[in-house]
Design a protein around this motif. Structure first.
Motif, PDB file in Angstrom:
ATOM      1  N   CYS A 171      42.791   4.901 -19.385  1.00 24.20           N
ATOM      2  CA  CYS A 171      41.543   5.297 -20.042  1.00 24.20           C
ATOM      3  C   CYS A 171      41.803   6.467 -20.995  1.00 24.20           C
ATOM      4  O   CYS A 171      42.937   6.913 -21.135  1.00 24.20           O
ATOM      5  CB  CYS A 171      40.525   5.722 -18.980  1.00 24.20           C
ATOM      6  SG  CYS A 171      40.999   7.266 -18.184  1.00 24.20           S
ATOM      7  N   GLY A 189      39.880   9.193 -20.633  1.00 26.02           N
ATOM      8  CA  GLY A 189      39.149  10.284 -20.000  1.00 26.02           C
ATOM      9  C   GLY A 189      40.085  11.279 -19.321  1.00 26.02           C
ATOM     10  O   GLY A 189      41.282  11.042 -19.204  1.00 26.02           O
ATOM     11  N   SER A 190      39.519  12.402 -18.900  1.00 25.98           N
ATOM     12  CA  SER A 190      40.260  13.378 -18.078  1.00 25.98           C
ATOM     13  C   SER A 190      39.265  14.009 -17.104  1.00 25.98           C
ATOM     14  O   SER A 190      39.193  15.228 -16.969  1.00 25.98           O
ATOM     15  CB  SER A 190      40.886  14.433 -18.989  1.00 25.98           C
ATOM     16  OG  SER A 190      39.855  15.011 -19.798  1.00 25.98           O
ATOM     17  N   CYS A 191      38.511  13.125 -16.457  1.00 29.41           N
ATOM     18  CA  CYS A 191      37.455  13.592 -15.562  1.00 29.41           C
ATOM     19  C   CYS A 191      38.076  14.416 -14.435  1.00 29.41           C
ATOM     20  O   CYS A 191      39.079  14.015 -13.844  1.00 29.41           O
ATOM     21  CB  CYS A 191      36.666  12.410 -15.025  1.00 29.41           C
ATOM     22  SG  CYS A 191      36.066  11.346 -16.366  1.00 29.41           S
ATOM     23  N   ARG A 197      43.426   8.235 -12.880  1.00 32.30           N
ATOM     24  CA  ARG A 197      44.184   8.408 -14.130  1.00 32.30           C
ATOM     25  C   ARG A 197      45.639   8.779 -13.859  1.00 32.30           C
ATOM     26  O   ARG A 197      46.506   8.542 -14.694  1.00 32.30           O
ATOM     27  CB  ARG A 197      43.504   9.417 -15.040  1.00 32.30           C
ATOM     28  CG  ARG A 197      43.346  10.812 -14.518  1.00 32.30           C
ATOM     29  CD  ARG A 197      42.316  11.575 -15.341  1.00 32.30           C
ATOM     30  NE  ARG A 197      41.986  12.854 -14.767  1.00 32.30           N
ATOM     31  CZ  ARG A 197      42.627  13.988 -15.076  1.00 32.30           C
ATOM     32  NH1 ARG A 197      43.597  13.967 -15.929  1.00 32.30           N
ATOM     33  NH2 ARG A 197      42.285  15.115 -14.501  1.00 32.30           N
ATOM     34  N   GLN A 204      39.322  -0.001 -16.761  1.00 31.67           N
ATOM     35  CA  GLN A 204      38.681   1.216 -16.279  1.00 31.67           C
ATOM     36  C   GLN A 204      37.530   1.614 -17.181  1.00 31.67           C
ATOM     37  O   GLN A 204      36.588   2.283 -16.780  1.00 31.67           O
ATOM     38  CB  GLN A 204      39.660   2.360 -16.247  1.00 31.67           C
ATOM     39  CG  GLN A 204      40.319   2.482 -14.900  1.00 31.67           C
ATOM     40  CD  GLN A 204      41.741   2.711 -15.152  1.00 31.67           C
ATOM     41  OE1 GLN A 204      42.471   1.794 -15.436  1.00 31.67           O
ATOM     42  NE2 GLN A 204      42.067   3.962 -15.130  1.00 31.67           N
ATOM     43  N   ASN A 210      32.110   3.646 -20.004  1.00 29.59           N
ATOM     44  CA  ASN A 210      31.607   5.010 -19.886  1.00 29.59           C
ATOM     45  C   ASN A 210      30.562   5.260 -20.974  1.00 29.59           C
ATOM     46  O   ASN A 210      30.721   4.788 -22.107  1.00 29.59           O
ATOM     47  CB  ASN A 210      32.749   6.023 -20.001  1.00 29.59           C
ATOM     48  CG  ASN A 210      33.497   6.121 -18.678  1.00 29.59           C
ATOM     49  OD1 ASN A 210      32.891   6.101 -17.611  1.00 29.59           O
ATOM     50  ND2 ASN A 210      34.804   6.191 -18.756  1.00 29.59           N
ATOM     51  N   ARG A 227      32.743  14.828 -18.358  1.00 33.52           N
ATOM     52  CA  ARG A 227      32.325  13.455 -18.613  1.00 33.52           C
ATOM     53  C   ARG A 227      31.981  13.179 -20.060  1.00 33.52           C
ATOM     54  O   ARG A 227      31.568  12.100 -20.368  1.00 33.52           O
ATOM     55  CB  ARG A 227      31.137  13.076 -17.714  1.00 33.52           C
ATOM     56  CG  ARG A 227      31.493  12.904 -16.257  1.00 33.52           C
ATOM     57  CD  ARG A 227      32.373  11.685 -16.015  1.00 33.52           C
ATOM     58  NE  ARG A 227      31.636  10.433 -16.158  1.00 33.52           N
ATOM     59  CZ  ARG A 227      32.246   9.226 -16.215  1.00 33.52           C
ATOM     60  NH1 ARG A 227      33.546   9.143 -16.164  1.00 33.52           N
ATOM     61  NH2 ARG A 227      31.527   8.122 -16.358  1.00 33.52           N
TER      62      ARG A 227
HETATM   63  S1  SF4 Z   1      36.744   8.437 -13.992  1.00 35.94           S
HETATM   64 FE1  SF4 Z   1      37.322   6.758 -15.315  1.00 35.94          FE
HETATM   65  S2  SF4 Z   1      37.318   7.638 -17.372  1.00 35.94           S
HETATM   66 FE2  SF4 Z   1      37.394   9.330 -15.962  1.00 35.94          FE
HETATM   67  S3  SF4 Z   1      39.578   9.770 -15.740  1.00 35.94           S
HETATM   68 FE3  SF4 Z   1      38.986   8.368 -14.058  1.00 35.94          FE
HETATM   69  S4  SF4 Z   1      39.456   6.311 -14.800  1.00 35.94           S
HETATM   70 FE4  SF4 Z   1      39.398   7.717 -16.571  1.00 35.94          FE
END
Ligand code: SF4
Length: 421
Positions: free
Chosen positions: A140, A142-144, A150, A184, A219, A260
Motif C-alpha cells: 500500500c 500508507g504508513s498508518c 505493511r 490492501q 482507503n 490516516r
Molecule cells: S492500514 Fe492499510 S493502508 Fe494503512 S499501512 Fe496498513 S495496509 Fe497500509
C-alpha cells in the motif's frame, strides 16, 4: 509428495493460498485435506490483530507436534518472527518469496524473505468454487501508525491490467461466477504503473459472460482522489453496488494520530456521493475502538459519524498494539474501557444494519447462489452484495428471489423461480 495448506485472514491471503497450491501442483505435489496425511504443511497465517496472532502461534505448536515439515507463510513471519521462534524452528516463507517453494520441496529449510514483490499473477493459481479472489496489487501507500501489515506486504506493487484480465478469464473458465478484485487498498491500484481501478474495472466488465465483480477495500483518501470518476466504476451491472471504505475513527484528532490521511468530512462526502448516485449502494466500513489517546469525546465522535453515515456493515476492532508500530509505543487505554466502548459501538451498528436491511423486505432480484451457508442453507448475493439466505437451492444457479425477512447481518429470501441454470 503430499501437501496440506491451511489458510487464515483476508481475501488477499486466500488468493495467495490458491497460488501456493498452483505452484505445488505444478511441482507434482498432491494436495491432501488433513495435516495428518501430509508430508509437508503450509500454514498461511494472518497477524493483523493480537488475538489472531495468538491463534496462529497455538496452531503452529499443534502442527509442529505432528512431526511433519512445517512452512509458516502469510503475514506473521514478517510481523512477529520472534513469537514464532519462541515455539518452533519451522521454515518461514514471506509473501514475496513464492518462487522459492520448489527449493523448499527439495529440502531447503530456514527463512525465505524478500522485499521485492513477485509478479504473483504469473504463478499458476488453482480456482475452486464459484467465487474467485483475484489479487490486483500487493502492498500500500500508507504508513498508518497502528498497522503491522505493511511490514509484511510492503509498498504498493500493482499487477498489469493484462495479467489481471487473464487471471479473471482463467477463473471464469474454471467456473467462477464472482470475481473479487482484492488488495490492501484498491483505491491506490495502478498508481505505480500509470493506471487506476476505474480503468481496470472497465477492462474486466468487458469480459463476455454473466458474472459479478466485487471491488475490494479502498482507503477514503485514495477513493476521494478518484472522485467523481470512481462512481462510474460501479455503474456496470456486473459490478456489485458495494463499497468498503474503512474509516477507523470519527475523530479527526485520532485519524491524525493514526496517520490516516483524510478527515471525517472526506468520508462523509464519499458516502454521500455514492448514495446520491446509487440509492441502494451497500456501504461497509471498519472502526478501531480504543486507539491510544481516544477520549470519551473522541469515541462519541465515532458513534456520531456512524449514526450520520449509517453504514450497512461495520467491522469493529478493539485496538491491539502490533510489534514495531508507532502506536505500540503510545500510552494504552485500559482494556475495560475499550471493552465497554466496543459493546456500545456494536449495539449502535447492529441497530443501524438492521434498519438498513429492513428497507429490502419485499424486494425481488435475479441473483446467483454463490456459497453454501450454515445449517444446509445457501447464500445468494443481492446486487449490492448483501447476503440473502435461501433454502433448497443449487450452487451456481441464478434465481428470482424475493426478500421475505431482514436480520441485522443478512436478508432471508424465498425462491420465486429458477432464472437460469
Ligand atoms: S492500514 Fe492499510 S493502508 Fe494503512 S499501512 Fe496498513 S495496509 Fe497500509
Amino acid at each position: 509428495m503430499k501437501a496440506y495448506i491451511e489458510t487464515y485472514g483476508c481475501t488477499l491471503n486466500k488468493a495467495d493460498s490458491m497460488i501456493i497450491e498452483g505452484i505445488l501442483r505444478k511441482q507434482g505435489v498432491k494436495i491432501v485435506s488433513t495435516p495428518e496425511k501430509a508430508d509437508i504443511i503450509f500454514l498461511n497465517t494472518c497477524a493483523v490483530k493480537l488475538p489472531t496472532e495468538r491463534r496462529m502461534i497455538h496452531r503452529i505448536k499443534q502442527l509442529d507436534r505432528l512431526g511433519k515439515r512445517l512452512v509458516v507463510c502469510g503475514c506473521l513471519p514478517k510481523i512477529n518472527k520472534k513469537e514464532i521462534r519462541k515455539v518452533s524452528d519451522c521454515t518461514l516463507l514471506d509473501v514475496n518469496s513464492f518462487s522459492r517453494i520448489p527449493d523448499i520441496l527439495k529440502g531447503a529449510e530456514g527463512e525465505f524473505f524478500s522485499n521485492r514483490p513477485e509478479e504473483k499473477l504469473l504463478f499458476p493459481m488453482v480456482h475452486k468454487g464459484l467465487t474467485a479472489p483475484i489479487p490486483i496489487s500487493t502492498g500500500c501507500l500508507g504508513s498508518c501508525t497502528y498497522c503491522g501489515v505493511r511490514f509484511s506486504r510492503g509498498t504498493l506493487k500493482s499487477y498489469s491490467i493484462k495479467d489481471i484480465r487473464s487471471a479473471c478469464e482463467n477463473a471464469l473458465n474454471h467456473g467462477a461466477i464472482e470475481i473479487q478484485l482484492t488488495s490492501q487498498d484498491c483505491g491506490v491500484y495502478g498508481k505505480d504503473i500509470g493506471t487506476n481501478i476505474i480503468e481496470l474495472v472497465d477492462e474486466i466488465v468487458s469480459i463476455p459472460g454473466d458474472f459479478k465483480i466485487r471491488i475490494g477495500m479502498m482507503n477514503p483518501n485514495a477513493a476521494y482522489e478518484l472522485m467523481p470518476e470512481l462512481l462510474k466504476a460501479f455503474s456496470h451491472k456486473k459490478v456489485y453496488k458495494f463499497v468498503h471504505l474503512p474509516v477507523q475513527s470519527g475523530s479527526n484528532k485520532i485519524l491524525k494520530a493514526m496517520r490516516r490521511k483524510y478527515d471525517k468530512d472526506t468520508f462523509k462526502q464519499i458516502v454521500h456521493m455514492f448514495r446520491e448516485r446509487y440509492k441502494d449502494i451497500s456501504i461497509s466500513t471498519d472502526v478501531i475502538i480504543g486507539f491510544p489517546g481516544e477520549t470519551e469525546e473522541d469515541f462519541m465522535q465515532t458513534i456520531e459519524l456512524l449514526k450520520e453515515t449509517r453504514p450497512d456493515i461495520t467491522n469493529i476492532s478493539k485496538f491491539y498494539p502490533r510489534p514495531n508500530t508507532e502506536a505500540s509505543r503510545m500510552k494504552k487505554i485500559p482494556t475495560e474501557v475499550i471493552k465497554k466502548r466496543s459493546v456500545i459501538c456494536s449495539d449502535v451498528c447492529r441497530r443501524i444494519s438492521f434498519e438498513q436491511n429492513k428497507r429490502y423486505i419485499g424486494k425481488e432480484w435475479n441473483v446467483f447462489v454463490t456459497e453454501k451457508g450454515k445449517k444446509g442453507n445457501f447464500i445468494a448475493r443481492a446486487p449490492n452484495y448483501k447476503q440473502i439466505i435461501v433454502k433448497k437451492a443449487k450452487l451456481g444457479n441464478k434465481y428470482r428471489i424475493k426478500v421475505v425477512k431482514a436480520h441485522p447481518s443478512y436478508l432471508e429470501g424465498k425462491i420465486e423461480h429458477l432464472f437460469r441454470k
